[in-house]
Write an enzyme that holds these catalytic residues in place. Structure first.
Site, short mmCIF file in Angstrom:
data_model
loop_
_atom_site.label_atom_id
_atom_site.label_comp_id
_atom_site.label_asym_id
_atom_site.label_seq_id
_atom_site.Cartn_x
_atom_site.Cartn_y
_atom_site.Cartn_z
N TYR A 58 0.82 -1.22 0.00
CA TYR A 58 0.00 0.00 0.00
C TYR A 58 0.85 1.27 0.00
CZ TYR A 58 -4.33 -2.47 -0.04
OH TYR A 58 -5.37 -3.25 -0.46
N GLN A 93 -15.52 3.29 -6.34
CA GLN A 93 -14.88 2.14 -5.70
C GLN A 93 -13.38 2.35 -5.64
OE1 GLN A 93 -16.67 -1.73 -7.47
NE2 GLN A 93 -17.20 -0.09 -8.89
N HIS A 111 -14.89 2.24 -0.97
CA HIS A 111 -13.86 1.25 -0.62
C HIS A 111 -12.65 1.88 0.07
CE1 HIS A 111 -15.46 -1.81 -3.85
NE2 HIS A 111 -16.23 -1.72 -2.78
N ASN A 206 -17.67 1.35 -20.56
CA ASN A 206 -16.59 0.44 -20.16
C ASN A 206 -15.84 -0.05 -21.39
OD1 ASN A 206 -15.73 -0.59 -17.50
ND2 ASN A 206 -15.91 -2.60 -18.45
#
Ligand code: APR
Ligand code: ZN
Length: 237
Positions: A58, A93, A111, A206
């Site tokens: 991370y 998200q 998220h 998309n």
């Protein structure tokens, strides 16, 4: 399709909207995310069993934020929000900060956010992006004795944030737009079903077909950075 300022629009974005900014999506490379299986780094069990690996992973994602910029798709959504004001809600998200940096205001990070670290002892959150927060070492909590803040990320098996607010807005919207999301991860992938049941027009953008393609009334295949500016111009100009 033209809208007016009274139209209530909810947008759900996923990793695809940030792809053109240079951030890798989750499922485009054989289910690997930056060379890791998602379960290896994005679960509370991984954080318990191998905190160093999860932390370094991370930290690299957090440092990457300093090298990327919002793209035309992020900017188009700011334009749409400027037109609609409070009738616009952006649910993302994504854990990057590109929507916020582009200028989106009415924004929910369902998220979590890479910028933010959270204390598991006292629950305090910190927007920490200075060099001293971005190195190999753990970052301690300023509020209690905990030596190790965790990423403020909703991992698999954890609850997404602000769901009551999200459900209320989706039930109440006239137009629901999904952008750059593969439709694999619930509850985000099921929001379109709620929008549809509530009578909203559902539009998708998309690069390939998402799993929930059939629920879309209108689907635009291609890159978000190319399609969004045109779509927003059609809606508001
Ligand atoms: N424009 C539009 N769509 C794109 C682009 C682009 N330039 N590039 C890629 N895409 C599409 C891909 O075709 C894919 O369908 O974006 C989608 C990204 O899908 P995922 O990688 O599955 O990302 P997302 O749907 O956001 O994942 C949901 O899974 O692990 C998690 O918590 C994480 O929030 C994430 C969630
Ligand atoms: Zn603390």
């Amino acid at each position: 399709m033209k809208i007016n300022r009274d139209s209530k629009v909810v947008v759900l974005t996923g990793a695809g909207i940030s792809a053109e900014s240079g951030i890798k999506t989750f499922r485009d490379a054989d289910g690997l995310w930056e060379n890791h299986a998602i379960e290896e780094v994005a679960t509370p069990y991984a954080w318990q069993a191998n905190p160093q690996l999860v932390w370094q992973f991370y930290q690299a994602r957090r440092r990457q934020l300093l090298e990327v910029e919002p793209n035309m798709a992020h900017q188009a959504l700011v334009k749409l929000e400027e037109f609609l004001g409070d009738n616009f809600l952006l649910i993302t998200q994504n854990v990057d900060d590109l929507h916020g940096r582009a200028g989106s205001k009415n924004l929910i990070h369902m998220h979590g956010e890479l910028r933010v670290l959270r204390c598991e002892s006292c629950n305090e959150v910190f927007d920490y992006m200075e060099p001293e927060h971005l190195g190999a070492d753990y970052v301690a909590c300023e509020n209690c004795a905990s030596e190790r803040l965790r990423p403020h990320i909703v991992w698999f098996h954890e609850m997404p944030l602000k769901m009551p607010e999200i459900y209320a807005a989706v039930e109440d919207c006239d137009i629901f737009i999904t952008i750059g999301t593969s439709g694999h991860v619930y509850p985000a992938a099921g929001l379109i079903d709620i929008a549809k049941q509530s009578g909203a027009l559902c539009i998708g953008v998309n690069l390939d077909h998402p799993l929930n393609l059939a629920q879309h009334d209108d689907f635009l295949l291609g890159r978000a950075g190319e399609i969004l500016p045109k779509l927003v111009a059609e809606m508001i100009d």
